[in-house]
Design a protein around this motif. Sequence first.
Motif, PDB file in Angstrom:
ATOM      1  N   MET A  69       0.840  -1.208   0.000  1.00  0.00           N
ATOM      2  CA  MET A  69       0.000   0.000   0.000  1.00  0.00           C
ATOM      3  C   MET A  69       0.869   1.250   0.000  1.00  0.00           C
ATOM      4  O   MET A  69       1.877   1.313   0.685  1.00  0.00           O
ATOM      5  CB  MET A  69      -0.893  -0.016   1.227  1.00  0.00           C
ATOM      6  N   ASN A  70       0.440   2.213  -0.779  1.00  0.00           N
ATOM      7  CA  ASN A  70       1.181   3.467  -0.857  1.00  0.00           C
ATOM      8  C   ASN A  70       0.654   4.455   0.192  1.00  0.00           C
ATOM      9  O   ASN A  70      -0.413   5.039   0.034  1.00  0.00           O
ATOM     10  CB  ASN A  70       1.035   4.036  -2.276  1.00  0.00           C
ATOM     11  N   LEU A  71       1.419   4.600   1.279  1.00  0.00           N
ATOM     12  CA  LEU A  71       1.044   5.503   2.363  1.00  0.00           C
ATOM     13  C   LEU A  71       2.142   6.540   2.545  1.00  0.00           C
ATOM     14  O   LEU A  71       3.303   6.178   2.685  1.00  0.00           O
ATOM     15  CB  LEU A  71       0.951   4.721   3.684  1.00  0.00           C
ATOM     16  N   VAL A  72       1.791   7.809   2.530  1.00  0.00           N
ATOM     17  CA  VAL A  72       2.786   8.849   2.770  1.00  0.00           C
ATOM     18  C   VAL A  72       2.529   9.424   4.158  1.00  0.00           C
ATOM     19  O   VAL A  72       1.412   9.800   4.498  1.00  0.00           O
ATOM     20  CB  VAL A  72       2.719   9.953   1.688  1.00  0.00           C
ATOM     21  N   ASN A  73       3.602   9.470   4.932  1.00  0.00           N
ATOM     22  CA  ASN A  73       3.515   9.846   6.335  1.00  0.00           C
ATOM     23  C   ASN A  73       4.207  11.198   6.535  1.00  0.00           C
ATOM     24  O   ASN A  73       5.345  11.368   6.134  1.00  0.00           O
ATOM     25  CB  ASN A  73       4.245   8.715   7.093  1.00  0.00           C
ATOM     26  N   VAL A  87      -0.265  -0.074  10.332  1.00  0.00           N
ATOM     27  CA  VAL A  87       0.526   1.164  10.447  1.00  0.00           C
ATOM     28  C   VAL A  87      -0.056   2.062  11.548  1.00  0.00           C
ATOM     29  O   VAL A  87       0.670   2.599  12.383  1.00  0.00           O
ATOM     30  CB  VAL A  87       0.574   1.906   9.080  1.00  0.00           C
ATOM     31  N   VAL A  88      -1.385   2.194  11.557  1.00  0.00           N
ATOM     32  CA  VAL A  88      -2.028   3.053  12.558  1.00  0.00           C
ATOM     33  C   VAL A  88      -1.813   2.478  13.965  1.00  0.00           C
ATOM     34  O   VAL A  88      -1.473   3.204  14.905  1.00  0.00           O
ATOM     35  CB  VAL A  88      -3.542   3.211  12.251  1.00  0.00           C
ATOM     36  N   GLN A  89      -1.961   1.179  14.070  1.00  0.00           N
ATOM     37  CA  GLN A  89      -1.765   0.511  15.360  1.00  0.00           C
ATOM     38  C   GLN A  89      -0.351   0.777  15.894  1.00  0.00           C
ATOM     39  O   GLN A  89      -0.157   1.110  17.060  1.00  0.00           O
ATOM     40  CB  GLN A  89      -1.975  -0.992  15.176  1.00  0.00           C
ATOM     41  N   LYS A  90       0.630   0.680  14.998  1.00  0.00           N
ATOM     42  CA  LYS A  90       2.033   0.882  15.391  1.00  0.00           C
ATOM     43  C   LYS A  90       2.268   2.324  15.839  1.00  0.00           C
ATOM     44  O   LYS A  90       2.965   2.562  16.824  1.00  0.00           O
ATOM     45  CB  LYS A  90       2.940   0.530  14.195  1.00  0.00           C
TER      46      LYS A  90
END
Lengths: 113, 141
Positions: free
Chosen positions: A1-5, A32-35
């Motif tokens: 998944m392409n996620l930009v943070n 990712v959110v959990q982490k």
Amino acid sequence: MNLVNETRKDVVVLYVKEERLDAHNSSELKTVVQKLFEDGTKNVLVDLKDVRFIDSSGLGALVSGFKNAISHQGSLKLSSLQSQVKSMFELTRLHRVFEIFPSTVEAIENFQQ
Amino acid sequence: MAGNTIEVDIKVPNKTRYLSLIGKIGEDIARELEKYSGDKETLAYHLNLVLTEAMVNAIKHSGPKEPEKLVRIVITLNADNLTIRVYDDGQGFDINTIPPPNFDELEDRGRGIFLIRSLMDSVHYHKECQENILEMRKKLV
């Protein structure tokens, strides 16, 4: 998944750079959110500007993130929903659960209040 | 698409990476409808969603894992009537026992069948020969 943070004023903004948030890729967002919350982040904004399609698994991943936020005394908000994506939140009554903002700027301002 | 019956009969591997492909076929069918009086883009989203949810359901309920397992989806359009059938060879379940989501409790799961029921006119799940069929109908007017 392409996620930009990106971190802006104590808010971690996660831009979901995918056309679809569905059973194929939503578990990655959930992880990712959990982490982020486990690592001590308090404010997470998920920006859905590029997402034109969401299914029940995508909604479920966001619900999971919302519950994670609560259990870590943090908060998770949403921004930039396309109209058809927003209508799925309405159909499942989740628009009453999430704080949803028209833009990332408005959401970040809200976190500062 | 006037007058004639259209039947699309597709088999794809039972993997979630094919959800997008199946969903797009539903969108294309909605956009090609000549006589549909409603908003075609809304219908396109709804058919994409229904196909996505039904295929995820078939993947979850399919029988023992085999590397080359396929999900079969048949979309039939006859005049104003749209029928979508999704086949799986798992143990099946009783669709009538699935409750609607409890809107006061925040669950991660359990919205798929609710979405299908909300967007289609009728939804049935039954066994035929060795397969289960999730059959969904909608009148397109």
